[in-house]
Write an enzyme that holds these catalytic residues in place. Sequence first.
Site, PDB file in Angstrom:
ATOM      1  CE  LYS A  51      -3.662  -2.538   2.003  1.00 23.48           C
ATOM      2  NZ  LYS A  51      -4.607  -2.864   3.174  1.00 23.48           N
ATOM      3  CD  GLN A  95      -3.709  -4.591   6.304  1.00 24.71           C
ATOM      4  OE1 GLN A  95      -3.579  -3.777   5.636  1.00 24.71           O
ATOM      5  NE2 GLN A  95      -4.145  -5.870   5.820  1.00 24.71           N
ATOM      6  CG  ASP A 118     -10.237  -0.886   3.820  1.00 21.62           C
ATOM      7  OD1 ASP A 118      -9.576  -0.872   2.690  1.00 21.62           O
ATOM      8  OD2 ASP A 118      -9.340  -1.117   4.601  1.00 21.62           O
TER       9      ASP A 118
END
Length: 281
Positions: A51, A95, A118
């Site tokens: 990322k 995460q 997200d």
Amino acid sequence: MTILDGKLTSQKVREKIKAEVDLIPEGVRHPGLAVIIVGDDPASHVYVRNKKKGCEEVGFLSREYALPESTTEEELLSLVEELNGDSEIDGILVQLPLPKHLDDKKIIESISPAKDVDAFSYHNVGRITVGDYDFLPCTPAGVMELLDTYGIDPSGKSAVVVGRSNIVGKPQALLLLQANATVTVAHSKTKNLAEVTKGADILVVAIGKAKFVTADMVKEGAVVVDVGMNRDENGKLCGDVDFESVKEKASYITPVPGGVGPMTITELLKNTLTAYKRNNK
Ligand code: NDP
């Protein structure tokens, strides 16, 4: 059979993102993504590194917060709160999975919906459900972008999604439905799975079982999208689909690696750019 090339498609989308970033005038800040990782799960660290690399490639500011396993809920919530108010940061990503003593839902809900790139928060999930959204969850959005790039229109087609997780299967089914496919969602309790999957013009598999879908489960000429990321008996990365046998029957198929994986990070970058544009309005 045509390979749905996620690496190439992703590269093209990233070039477009970079071209937009290059137009930002001197002295004006660039889009910024903050990634928080707690603990030392090796797979999660690989995702976070990718990322970060993706951000650098397109000229985004990227900040990584690698916190120890012992981080408390209060400490994590306070970091998210600080980033919610940070004017250099457009997107915040925590995460997953988090260590067991931390409540995933509570942490995700603490991210400001405008920075939830997200798209996992209840607010954003609700907006996606009614088809009025700023961000789409990255993996299912990557699948849709891949289909679109290859001119595959789901409208009127029979689509089967195998897997019903909140991050892949369910939103994937919704996006295919919004694209006017007739959608079936299969899962571990589905009876006669092969009969169901054989009805699919578009088959998306996201179950996390190495090479589970074999040629006898696939209709001749189907479009097969493999979201799975597993290790085979030799420790090699492989998908949920038995690529070698299924490719003989499919009209289009994604490889693993090089299919859905690269698209996921690209969609994250797209979401961060969207957030940046909204913040800079
Ligand atoms: P989850 O474990 O959360 O969900 C798996 C789903 O598959 C569940 O709905 C489960 O059914 C279903 N399932 C499990 N076994 C079977 C079976 N034998 N037959 C039918 N359905 C079954 O996984 P995720 O959705 O998070 O991930 C799925 C895969 O995708 C994993 O390999 C993961 O690594 C990969 N992944 C890849 C990404 C990428 O960027 N390429 C991003 C995210 C995930 P039930 O609900 O009944 O238990």
